[in-house]
Design a protein around this motif. Structure first.
Motif, PDB file in Angstrom:
ATOM      1  N   THR A  63       0.797  -1.187  -0.043  1.00  0.00           N
ATOM      2  CA  THR A  63       0.115  -0.121   0.056  1.00  0.00           C
ATOM      3  C   THR A  63       0.956   1.182  -0.043  1.00  0.00           C
ATOM      4  O   THR A  63       0.476   2.371  -0.652  1.00  0.00           O
ATOM      5  N   ASN A  64       1.935   1.320   0.781  1.00  0.00           N
ATOM      6  CA  ASN A  64       2.790   2.473   0.940  1.00  0.00           C
ATOM      7  C   ASN A  64       3.485   2.608  -0.460  1.00  0.00           C
ATOM      8  O   ASN A  64       3.693   3.876  -0.936  1.00  0.00           O
ATOM      9  N   LEU A  65       3.951   1.596  -0.803  1.00  0.00           N
ATOM     10  CA  LEU A  65       4.914   1.697  -2.194  1.00  0.00           C
ATOM     11  C   LEU A  65       3.918   2.087  -3.401  1.00  0.00           C
ATOM     12  O   LEU A  65       4.012   3.148  -4.177  1.00  0.00           O
ATOM     13  N   ARG A  66       2.736   1.513  -3.631  1.00  0.00           N
ATOM     14  CA  ARG A  66       1.869   2.362  -4.395  1.00  0.00           C
ATOM     15  C   ARG A  66       1.415   3.727  -4.040  1.00  0.00           C
ATOM     16  O   ARG A  66       0.984   4.376  -5.219  1.00  0.00           O
ATOM     17  N   ARG A  67       1.022   4.234  -2.891  1.00  0.00           N
ATOM     18  CA  ARG A  67       0.747   5.524  -2.700  1.00  0.00           C
ATOM     19  C   ARG A  67       2.008   6.293  -3.076  1.00  0.00           C
ATOM     20  O   ARG A  67       1.812   7.533  -3.658  1.00  0.00           O
ATOM     21  N   SER A  68       3.130   5.969  -2.749  1.00  0.00           N
ATOM     22  CA  SER A  68       4.321   6.787  -3.045  1.00  0.00           C
ATOM     23  C   SER A  68       4.305   6.683  -4.644  1.00  0.00           C
ATOM     24  O   SER A  68       4.818   8.053  -5.134  1.00  0.00           O
TER      25      SER A  68
END
Length: 142
Positions: free
Chosen positions: A9-14
């Motif tokens: 999730t964090n990588l996608r948001r980033s």
């Protein structure tokens, strides 16, 4: 916004935030950041068939075909006729890319200034490592 502890999730948001940033910076060039990457890669390859080009940008063949159709329709790339069709930048593609390179460089500079040199290098290092994840036998451990 809820802060997830999920790496995915964090990588996608980033990735979405960075893509949106580059797209905004590149807006005046008429290219998205993804199109810029496709064109700069083809420029470096000089000529490539779909498979070779896709391998170099990290896309699957069907996604690459859709992207090429769009680039062709905009007159940015040209295909050679016949079996084993290869692609090159068109005159318009070269011109557009030439105008976009300094814009991309400035966006790179701004990102590095925002992150700081150490974190910017960490992004590159971690990104490279994560691309190897699917081939790492430990990634299948439960």
């Amino acid at each position: 916004m809820y802060q997830s502890e999920c790496y995915c999730t964090n990588l996608r948001r980033s990735a979405n935030a960075v893509s949106d940033y580059y797209d905004a910076e590149m807006k005046g060039t008429g290219l998205t950041s993804a199109q810029y990457y496709l064109l700069i890669t083809l420029s470096r390859l000089e000529s490539a068939n779909i498979t070779h080009w896709a391998e170099n940008v990290g896309l699957d063949r069907s996604t690459m075909v859709r992207n090429i159709r769009l680039l062709e329709s905009r007159g940015l790339v040209e295909g050679t006729p016949g079996h084993g069709k290869s692609f090159t930048l068109s005159r318009e593609g070269r011109s557009r890319l030439e105008a976009a390179v300094p814009v991309w460089r400035e966006a790179q500079r701004k990102i590095e200034a925002f992150l700081g040199e150490e974190d910017a290098q960490a992004v590159l290092r971690i990104g490279e490592r994560l691309r190897m994840l699917k081939d790492d036998p430990r990634s299948g451990e439960r």
